[in-house]
Enzyme design. Structure first.
Site, PDB file in Angstrom:
ATOM      1  N   LYS A 119       0.862  -1.188  -0.035  1.00 43.27           N
ATOM      2  CA  LYS A 119      -0.068   0.129   0.082  1.00 43.27           C
ATOM      3  C   LYS A 119       0.862   1.184   0.131  1.00 43.27           C
ATOM      4  CE  LYS A 119      -4.386  -1.795   0.905  1.00 43.27           C
ATOM      5  NZ  LYS A 119      -5.440  -1.717   1.960  1.00 43.27           N
ATOM      6  N   LYS A 235      -6.466 -12.056 -12.912  1.00 44.09           N
ATOM      7  CA  LYS A 235      -7.746 -12.274 -12.220  1.00 44.09           C
ATOM      8  C   LYS A 235      -8.574 -10.927 -12.400  1.00 44.09           C
ATOM      9  CE  LYS A 235      -7.664 -10.674  -7.447  1.00 44.09           C
ATOM     10  NZ  LYS A 235      -6.942 -10.842  -6.043  1.00 44.09           N
ATOM     11  N   LYS A 238     -11.360  -5.146  -9.167  1.00 46.29           N
ATOM     12  CA  LYS A 238     -11.888  -4.119  -9.708  1.00 46.29           C
ATOM     13  C   LYS A 238     -11.228  -2.975  -9.998  1.00 46.29           C
ATOM     14  CE  LYS A 238     -12.658  -3.781  -4.699  1.00 46.29           C
ATOM     15  NZ  LYS A 238     -13.600  -4.361  -3.635  1.00 46.29           N
TER      16      LYS A 238
END
Ligand code: TRP
Length: 368
Positions: A119, A235, A238
């Site tokens: 992150k 995969k 979103k």
């Protein structure tokens, strides 16, 4: 003795995809339904975790409720007394135990956490500072003022995320914690901190099972992943920018059907489940199976020997359209009153259990 506890926190800050639904949400709902004879099931919305990276706070309530409604539309049995549904922030013990555990957690231990590092690195992609750069390996180069900039903007909340997660688990004496592979390291940390506290202060916490035992218990089909429609080697996610390869649960069913028709396949004119050689066709077989409640083998057998990708895609598109139409109708019918009633009961119960554990910890460290 009460039943052993299975616990998980379900986070969906954004719109869920078909992949999240079949790979994450549904297995957990199935588990809640099928294992509640022998286990207590705790499902919660980790609302305190949801702003460890910046969000639009005007949207948070809406998102929390959207999550709750999704669980119910996906089939979560609200009338089952062994299934508990609660919001993390409604049980203050989560925050309080986090502080106590913080004081026994190493700075270096947290700094090594993969999710934190990732992150941190992804934040760096969002900022551009003159003269700063990201290395080829995706790591921030320590020579520039970008590093300083990032350290200023990376929150303590993000750093502390795994300790809060450990509290989520330990407060309820949970044994099994189904999570995605990206959370395995946090689960191992939970075991470490629990063992550390127990050896220092005596039996305070139940140690959750190791990741490998979790996999044995839940079966490794947890790893099930629907692939991106445009690039079936990765995969469905979103965060895909084009949106062409992704189907969202809230998407217009007709529009979604169109994406299936345009999905990337191959020129082998052979409908066969073989993810290595024919990833696109295999992905569509997977999607057809999941949206119609059949197994992959059943679908593959039905279509075996047929060569028209057009017909096959049409069948998948029809199934996806029907699935989304049905799911959206269920979602529209979910009763917020029923959810609120469940939350009230579960949150009262959760506070009782969590406060008992918290008190043990407070006594151990001398606060009580
Ligand atoms: N970190 C988890 C995720 O990103 C969500 C979560 C928070 C969780 N607390 C938890 C999962 C405790 C299991 C147990 O998916």
């Amino acid at each position: 003795m009460s039943k052993p506890v299975i616990l998980t926190g379900l986070r969906a800050n954004n719109d869920l995809t078909l992949g999240n639904y079949f790979g994450g949400l549904l297995p957990i709902i199935d588990m809640a339904t099928n294992k509640s004879d022998e286990y207590q099931i705790n499902l919660f919305v980790p609302d305190l975790h949801s702003f460890t990276t910046p969000i639009d706070h005007g949207e948070l309530q809406k998102q929390i409720w959207n999550n709750l409604r999704l669980f119910v539309a996906a089939g979560l049995p609200l009338d089952n007394e062994d299934v508990h549904l609660y919001r993390q922030s409604y049980v203050p013990a989560h925050s309080e135990l986090t502080w106590v555990l913080d004081c026994f957690t190493g700075f270096g231990e947290m700094r090594r956490m993969t999710q934190f590092k990732e992150k941190f690195a992804s934040l760096s992609k969002e900022v551009t500072v003159k003269g700063a750069h990201i290395g080829d390996d995706g790591q921030v180069q320590p020579t520039t003022d970008l590093t300083q900039y990032l350290w200023e903007r990376t929150t303590l909340g993000l750093f502390n995320y795994p300790v809060l997660m450990a509290s989520d688990i330990l407060l309820y004496n949970a044994t099994f914690v189904p999570v995605g592979d990206d959370q395995s390291q946090h689960l191992e940390f939970t075991r470490d901190i629990a063992q550390r506290m127990n050896s220092k202060f005596g039996e305070l916490f139940t140690i959750p099972k190791a990741v490998i035992e979790q996999h044995e218990f839940f079966g490794k089909d947890q790893g099930l992943r629907i692939k991106d429609l445009a690039d079936p080697t990765k995969k469905m996610s979103k965060s895909d920018e084009s949106g062409k390869g992704v189907i969202f649960l809230s998407e217009d069913p007709e529009f979604a059907a169109g994406k299936i028709m345009r999905a990337t396949t191959d020129d082998m004119a052979n409908i066969k489940y073989d993810p290595q050689v024919q990833p696109g066709i295999s992905n569509l077989i997977e999607i057809l199976a999941l949206t119609t409640g059949k197994t992959k083998d059943e679908v593959a057998n039905e279509w075996q020997g047929k060569s028209s990708y057009g017909d096959f895609k049409q069948a998948v598109a029809d199934a996806v359209r029907a699935f989304l139409t049905d799911f959206q109708a269920k979602l529209a019918q979910v009763s917020d009153e029923a959810i609120q009633a469940k939350l009230s009961t579960s949150e009262t119960h959760a506070n009782e259990v969590a406060n008992e554990t918290l008190l043990r910890a407070q006594k151990a460290v001398g606060l009580r």
